[in-house]
Design an enzyme around this catalytic site. Structure first.
Site, PDB file in Angstrom:
ATOM      1  N   HIS A 170      40.963  32.714  41.276  1.00 54.91           N
ATOM      2  CA  HIS A 170      41.305  33.257  39.982  1.00 54.91           C
ATOM      3  C   HIS A 170      39.598  33.721  39.180  1.00 54.91           C
ATOM      4  O   HIS A 170      38.756  33.005  39.688  1.00 54.91           O
ATOM      5  CB  HIS A 170      41.794  32.553  38.739  1.00 54.91           C
ATOM      6  N   GLU A 177      43.778  41.535  39.893  1.00 57.48           N
ATOM      7  CA  GLU A 177      43.387  41.216  38.515  1.00 57.48           C
ATOM      8  C   GLU A 177      41.896  41.873  38.113  1.00 57.48           C
ATOM      9  O   GLU A 177      40.920  41.382  38.205  1.00 57.48           O
ATOM     10  CB  GLU A 177      43.205  39.846  38.124  1.00 57.48           C
TER      11      GLU A 177
END
Ligand code: PGA
Length: 254
Positions: free
Chosen positions: A94, A163
């Site tokens: 992430h 993302e």
């Protein structure tokens, strides 16, 4: 067609196991009527065992993992330990972890360890900044690096979350900067990278989802015009009702 995959990444929330349990129960209530969606809930590590018994439709996810199997690695958590807690999917790479020092090499080791250990890996990739419509080379490079040495047979347990870092935490504003066309272009770049690493057929194996902030309204265009298989949802997953609407709209989007 695969079911739409919607992942709740609670990040470092809530602040107690009791609240985590209630949020999981509320989320289950809100997603119960939705057919044809796969849901993953990824609470903080200490709350995995609080959340697990509340799950009916959703499966349990974790937000990180370490690549070694056991030993003197203070603070780290292994694939086997996550599986023992009931985890089926783990988020790796992430951007919030990359921002505090996680390198491509670490993301690679985590991705490999997760997949080879039998967990589903949700590999996050995305550029920090963007100018214009071209997907920066960093996106393909992150995919390539993470998948080094990963056998094609493991790709079916892989989810790639695109993302764009600059779009995270924008609350899925409908005028949000990452347009459905940009999202689709990112999908094509990711597919082409996988085709280059393996073969053209392989590019259709991993699910590719979007994680640059979605709302119940924007999820529809992310899926229909952005051609994504689902979404990785941050802040909106902390409200069970909002998250439930995202799941329902994702399942119904054509
Ligand atoms: P957000 O987070 O939905 O709060 O923007 C997305 C993410 O970081 O995965």
């Amino acid at each position: 067609m695969n079911k739409r995959l919607i992942i709740a990444n609670w990040k470092m929330n809530p602040d107690s196991g009791a609240k985590a349990r209630v949020l999981a129960e509320d989320t289950e209530r809100c997603i119960a009527p939705v057919r044809d969606a796969e849901v993953v809930i990824a609470p903080p590590y200490p709350f995995l065992r609080d959340v697990a018994p509340a799950l009916v439709k959703a499966v349990l996810g974790a937000q990180d993992v370490f690549w070694e199997g056991s030993g003197a690695y203070t603070g780290e958590v292994s694939v086997r330990q996550l599986q023992d807690a009931g985890v089926s999917y783990v988020i790796v790479g992430h951007s919030e972890r990359r921002a505090i020092g996680e390198t491509d090499e670490m993301v690679h080791k985590k991705t490999r360890a997760a997949l080879e250990g039998g967990l589903g890996a949700i590999l996050c990739v995305g550029e920090d900044t963007r100018s214009g419509n071209v997907i920066p080379a960093a996106v393909g490079a992150q995919v390539r690096s993470a998948l080094t040495g990963v056998k094609k047979a493991l790709l079916k347990k892989l989810v790639i979350a695109y993302e764009p870092v600059w779009a995270i935490s924008t609350s899925g504003a409908s005028a949000g900067p990452c347009t459905p066309d940009m999202i689709f272009q990112a999908r094509l770049v990711i597919e082409k990278t996988i085709a280059d690493i393996y073969d053209p057929g392989a590019s259709k194996i991993p699910r590719i989802i979007y994680g640059g902030s979605v709302s119940p309204d924007t999820i529809v265009s992310v899926i229909s015009a952005g051609h994504m298989d689902g979404a990785l949802v941050g802040s909106a997953s902390l409200n069970a009702e909002t998250f439930g609407r995202i799941v329902r709209n994702a399942a119904e989007a054509v």
